[in-house]
Design a protein around this motif. Sequence first.
Motif, short mmCIF file in Angstrom:
data_model
loop_
_atom_site.label_atom_id
_atom_site.label_comp_id
_atom_site.label_asym_id
_atom_site.label_seq_id
_atom_site.Cartn_x
_atom_site.Cartn_y
_atom_site.Cartn_z
N ILE A 233 0.84 -1.20 0.00
CA ILE A 233 0.00 0.00 0.00
C ILE A 233 0.87 1.25 0.00
O ILE A 233 0.64 2.20 -0.77
N HIS A 234 1.89 1.25 0.84
CA HIS A 234 2.76 2.43 0.94
C HIS A 234 3.66 2.58 -0.30
O HIS A 234 3.95 3.69 -0.74
N LEU A 235 4.06 1.45 -0.88
CA LEU A 235 4.86 1.50 -2.10
C LEU A 235 4.04 2.03 -3.28
O LEU A 235 4.54 2.78 -4.13
N LEU A 236 2.79 1.64 -3.31
CA LEU A 236 1.92 2.01 -4.43
C LEU A 236 1.36 3.42 -4.32
O LEU A 236 0.86 3.96 -5.31
N ALA A 237 1.43 4.01 -3.16
CA ALA A 237 0.79 5.30 -2.93
C ALA A 237 1.29 6.38 -3.87
O ALA A 237 0.54 7.26 -4.30
N THR A 238 2.60 6.34 -4.23
CA THR A 238 3.16 7.41 -5.07
C THR A 238 2.77 7.26 -6.53
O THR A 238 2.51 8.26 -7.21
N VAL A 239 2.68 6.02 -7.03
CA VAL A 239 2.39 5.81 -8.45
C VAL A 239 0.99 6.30 -8.83
O VAL A 239 0.84 7.06 -9.79
#
Length: 274
Positions: A233-239
């Motif tokens: 979730i945290h990795l995907l938040a920026t994309v």
Amino acid sequence: MSDIVLKELKKEVKEAGFFVIIADDTKDTSKKEQVVIAIRYCLHGGIHEEFIGVEEAGGLDALGLKRTILNQLGKFGVSLDNCVGPGYDGASVVSGHLSGLQALIRDINPRAYYVHCFAHRLNLVLVDASKSVSVLSKVIRVYRSRYNFITSNVVHKKWVEHQTQQELTIMEFGRLSDTRWSCSARQINMIGLRLPTLINVLKDVASIDMNAQRRTDAKGFLSQLDAAFIRNIHLLATVPSVCKFASDMLQSKTNDLGRAMGLIKSNARCKNQK
């Protein structure tokens, strides 16, 4: 008041000389299909995009959509002869080069070259791409499978109560769309921001709720929110945020074709750097 506004818009469109129509269909609350039409033109060096009307669809086939658009333009008082680039989504009923709406419009005006909405194209690419990225598809799959549970009356009430107790702005779970990546981006971002609250709500339901099925569902949901899910979730938040910015910018009233192409290219470079 609307007649006065439309009269002034008509003057501007005729002064501009050429214009673009943007049309899309949607269902109203009574489930009737409505065609929304906007007109876009350049005047005195500025780009203008204005809503001119909404009308019940004369049919969802190409001929029905053509009749609806021509009828709306007739009411507005402009001729299709001066339309140079109608914009629609990519559905075959409008994009078909032989019998689609774009072909029927070009039979009337050969200069009316169809343009597939850039924002819609970006959304379609992102939705399809997300299905091939296992990390992202798993997050979306979990969200879809638990949507009805988290939005049920009892659980939703607790969701709102927990946010209120923490003096947080109330964020809601929304249904995901198969063609609107912005919906997925918004919900992924929301889960990242409210993950501790969501976990507390699920723990609350799993431990003290009187309904056995809700307790079981809450425990199952909690088991899916493991360390890998939280990390993803945290990795995907920026994309999604980068892609949503591009999608929003492509829908800007002042955008033009050159800016749209540049935005798509810069967005691709940004994603490659990520």
